[in-house]
Write a protein that holds these residues in place. Structure first.
Motif, PDB file in Angstrom:
ATOM      1  N   ARG A 213      -6.344  10.197 -10.622  1.00 18.37           N
ATOM      2  CA  ARG A 213      -5.583   9.520  -9.807  1.00 18.37           C
ATOM      3  C   ARG A 213      -5.001  10.474  -8.608  1.00 18.37           C
ATOM      4  NH1 ARG A 213      -2.708   4.842 -10.630  1.00 18.37           N
ATOM      5  NH2 ARG A 213      -0.937   4.666  -9.018  1.00 18.37           N
ATOM      6  N   GLU A 214      -4.660  11.356  -8.997  1.00 16.43           N
ATOM      7  CA  GLU A 214      -4.141  12.299  -8.077  1.00 16.43           C
ATOM      8  C   GLU A 214      -4.996  12.588  -6.880  1.00 16.43           C
ATOM      9  OE1 GLU A 214      -1.573  14.210  -5.316  1.00 16.43           O
ATOM     10  OE2 GLU A 214      -1.099  12.985  -6.923  1.00 16.43           O
ATOM     11  N   GLN A 215      -6.316  12.891  -7.115  1.00 18.04           N
ATOM     12  CA  GLN A 215      -7.377  13.090  -6.251  1.00 18.04           C
ATOM     13  C   GLN A 215      -7.652  11.878  -5.403  1.00 18.04           C
ATOM     14  OE1 GLN A 215     -10.190  14.355  -9.285  1.00 18.04           O
ATOM     15  NE2 GLN A 215     -10.382  16.357  -8.074  1.00 18.04           N
ATOM     16  N   VAL A 216      -7.638  10.835  -5.910  1.00 15.01           N
ATOM     17  CA  VAL A 216      -8.061   9.556  -5.218  1.00 15.01           C
ATOM     18  C   VAL A 216      -6.643   9.232  -4.289  1.00 15.01           C
ATOM     19  CG1 VAL A 216      -8.040   6.998  -5.579  1.00 15.01           C
ATOM     20  CG2 VAL A 216      -9.335   8.512  -7.121  1.00 15.01           C
ATOM     21  N   VAL A 217      -5.595   9.291  -4.633  1.00 17.74           N
ATOM     22  CA  VAL A 217      -4.536   9.120  -3.764  1.00 17.74           C
ATOM     23  C   VAL A 217      -4.353  10.291  -2.620  1.00 17.74           C
ATOM     24  CG1 VAL A 217      -1.841   9.234  -3.450  1.00 17.74           C
ATOM     25  CG2 VAL A 217      -3.050   7.989  -5.575  1.00 17.74           C
ATOM     26  N   SER A 218      -4.766  11.356  -2.778  1.00 20.04           N
ATOM     27  CA  SER A 218      -4.675  12.351  -1.808  1.00 20.04           C
ATOM     28  C   SER A 218      -5.955  12.023  -0.908  1.00 20.04           C
ATOM     29  CB  SER A 218      -5.033  13.690  -2.331  1.00 20.04           C
ATOM     30  OG  SER A 218      -3.831  14.226  -3.144  1.00 20.04           O
ATOM     31  N   THR A 219      -7.131  11.605  -1.316  1.00 17.28           N
ATOM     32  CA  THR A 219      -8.182  11.265  -0.454  1.00 17.28           C
ATOM     33  C   THR A 219      -7.941  10.127   0.290  1.00 17.28           C
ATOM     34  OG1 THR A 219      -9.835  12.294  -2.241  1.00 17.28           O
ATOM     35  CG2 THR A 219     -10.743  10.493  -0.537  1.00 17.28           C
ATOM     36  N   LEU A 220      -7.123   9.302  -0.171  1.00 16.67           N
ATOM     37  CA  LEU A 220      -6.805   7.967   0.429  1.00 16.67           C
ATOM     38  C   LEU A 220      -5.943   8.365   1.724  1.00 16.67           C
ATOM     39  CD1 LEU A 220      -6.406   5.211  -2.434  1.00 16.67           C
ATOM     40  CD2 LEU A 220      -8.163   5.523  -0.605  1.00 16.67           C
TER      41      LEU A 220
ATOM     42  N   ARG B  75      -3.744   2.699  -3.800  1.00 17.20           N
ATOM     43  CA  ARG B  75      -3.834   2.589  -2.232  1.00 17.20           C
ATOM     44  C   ARG B  75      -2.235   2.550  -1.505  1.00 17.20           C
ATOM     45  NH1 ARG B  75      -3.099   1.909   2.518  1.00 17.20           N
ATOM     46  NH2 ARG B  75      -4.683   1.167   4.192  1.00 17.20           N
ATOM     47  N   LEU B  76      -1.425   2.058  -2.345  1.00 20.52           N
ATOM     48  CA  LEU B  76      -0.063   1.761  -2.009  1.00 20.52           C
ATOM     49  C   LEU B  76       0.735   3.055  -2.052  1.00 20.52           C
ATOM     50  CD1 LEU B  76       0.809  -1.925  -3.446  1.00 20.52           C
ATOM     51  CD2 LEU B  76       0.424  -1.382  -1.172  1.00 20.52           C
ATOM     52  N   GLU B  77       0.235   3.721  -3.170  1.00 20.39           N
ATOM     53  CA  GLU B  77       0.782   5.165  -3.361  1.00 20.39           C
ATOM     54  C   GLU B  77       0.653   6.156  -2.341  1.00 20.39           C
ATOM     55  OE1 GLU B  77       0.947   9.095  -6.623  1.00 20.39           O
ATOM     56  OE2 GLU B  77       0.296   6.836  -7.275  1.00 20.39           O
ATOM     57  N   ALA B  78      -0.832   5.997  -1.856  1.00 15.24           N
ATOM     58  CA  ALA B  78      -1.069   6.731  -0.562  1.00 15.24           C
ATOM     59  C   ALA B  78      -0.481   6.080   0.724  1.00 15.24           C
ATOM     60  CB  ALA B  78      -2.666   6.537  -0.581  1.00 15.24           C
ATOM     61  N   GLN B  79      -0.057   4.945   0.719  1.00 14.17           N
ATOM     62  CA  GLN B  79       0.770   4.409   1.868  1.00 14.17           C
ATOM     63  C   GLN B  79       2.059   5.208   1.907  1.00 14.17           C
ATOM     64  OE1 GLN B  79       2.259   0.126   2.323  1.00 14.17           O
ATOM     65  NE2 GLN B  79       0.426   0.244   3.763  1.00 14.17           N
ATOM     66  N   SER B  80       2.632   5.106   0.680  1.00 13.19           N
ATOM     67  CA  SER B  80       3.916   5.764   0.682  1.00 13.19           C
ATOM     68  C   SER B  80       4.099   6.934   1.090  1.00 13.19           C
ATOM     69  CB  SER B  80       4.370   5.172  -1.001  1.00 13.19           C
ATOM     70  OG  SER B  80       3.924   6.349  -1.646  1.00 13.19           O
ATOM     71  N   ARG B  81       2.935   7.834   0.965  1.00 18.55           N
ATOM     72  CA  ARG B  81       3.128   9.285   1.343  1.00 18.55           C
ATOM     73  C   ARG B  81       2.908   9.533   3.111  1.00 18.55           C
ATOM     74  NH1 ARG B  81      -0.286  12.366  -3.420  1.00 18.55           N
ATOM     75  NH2 ARG B  81       0.761  11.328  -5.016  1.00 18.55           N
ATOM     76  N   LEU B  82       2.703   8.333   3.594  1.00 17.79           N
ATOM     77  CA  LEU B  82       2.362   8.580   4.975  1.00 17.79           C
ATOM     78  C   LEU B  82       3.707   8.676   5.697  1.00 17.79           C
ATOM     79  CD1 LEU B  82      -0.098   5.736   5.535  1.00 17.79           C
ATOM     80  CD2 LEU B  82      -0.546   8.224   5.360  1.00 17.79           C
ATOM     81  N   PRO B  83       3.602   9.582   6.842  1.00 17.36           N
ATOM     82  CA  PRO B  83       5.009   9.455   7.770  1.00 17.36           C
ATOM     83  C   PRO B  83       5.340   8.146   8.178  1.00 17.36           C
ATOM     84  CG  PRO B  83       2.996  10.633   8.667  1.00 17.36           C
ATOM     85  CD  PRO B  83       2.560  10.324   7.463  1.00 17.36           C
ATOM     86  N   PRO B  84       6.376   7.941   8.485  1.00 19.89           N
ATOM     87  CA  PRO B  84       6.863   6.483   8.986  1.00 19.89           C
ATOM     88  C   PRO B  84       6.289   5.806   9.981  1.00 19.89           C
ATOM     89  CG  PRO B  84       8.852   8.005   8.837  1.00 19.89           C
ATOM     90  CD  PRO B  84       7.517   8.767   8.445  1.00 19.89           C
ATOM     91  N   GLY B  85       5.775   6.255  11.060  1.00 17.84           N
ATOM     92  CA  GLY B  85       5.071   5.583  11.895  1.00 17.84           C
ATOM     93  C   GLY B  85       3.866   5.184  11.329  1.00 17.84           C
TER      94      GLY B  85
END
Length: 118
Positions: free
Chosen positions: A32-39, A81-91
Motif C-alpha cells: 500500500r505504501e509503495q502504491v501511494v508513493s508511486t501515485l 488514490r485519495l491518500e495520495a491526494q492528501s499528501r500533495l501540497p495545497p495548490g
C-alpha cells in the motif's frame, strides 16, 4: 516504477487505457505504501507536464479502469488514490481534486466511483 508521463499525456485514449491498465496491474503487486508513493509521484509529474484538459483526460482513463475493477479492489484503489491526494501540497491538491471530480462526472462509471468515495 518509472515511465515518461509526457508520453502518457500524448497517447491516444485507447493507447493510454492499455498502458495505464498495465501500470495498474503492476501496482497491485506492491505494498500500500509503495502504491501511494508511486501515485503521489505520478500526480506531481502529471501536474508538471499536463494542461488541465490533458490532466482530466488521464484521470478519465484511470476512472474508467477503476470502474471496471471488482468493487472490493476498486474501493482499495480509490482509497489509495485519495491518500495520495492528501499528501500533495495545497495548490496541487486543489487542482487534482477539481480535475479528478470533473473526470469522474464525465465518466460512464461516475455512479460507481462516487459510491466508492463515501
Amino acid at each position: 516504477m518509472s515511465f515518461d508521463v509526457r508520453q502518457v499525456v500524448s497517447m491516444s485514449p485507447d493507447e493510454r487505457e492499455r498502458f495505464m491498465t498495465q501500470v495498474f496491474n503492476q501496482l497491485m503487486g506492491m505494498s500500500r505504501e509503495q502504491v501511494v508513493s508511486t501515485l503521489v509521484e505520478f500526480i506531481r509529474q502529471l501536474a508538471a507536464v499536463a494542461t488541465d484538459e490533458q490532466y482530466k483526460e488521464v484521470c478519465k482513463t484511470n476512472v474508467g479502469i477503476i470502474g471496471k475493477l471488482p468493487e472490493d479492489v476498486a474501493k482499495q484503489v480509490v482509497q489509495m488514490r485519495l491518500e495520495a491526494q492528501s499528501r500533495l501540497p495545497p495548490g496541487l491538491k486543489e487542482r487534482d481534486q477539481r480535475l479528478l471530480m470533473q473526470a469522474i462526472s464525465e465518466s460512464p462509471y461516475a455512479n460507481k466511483v462516487m459510491s466508492l468515495l463515501k
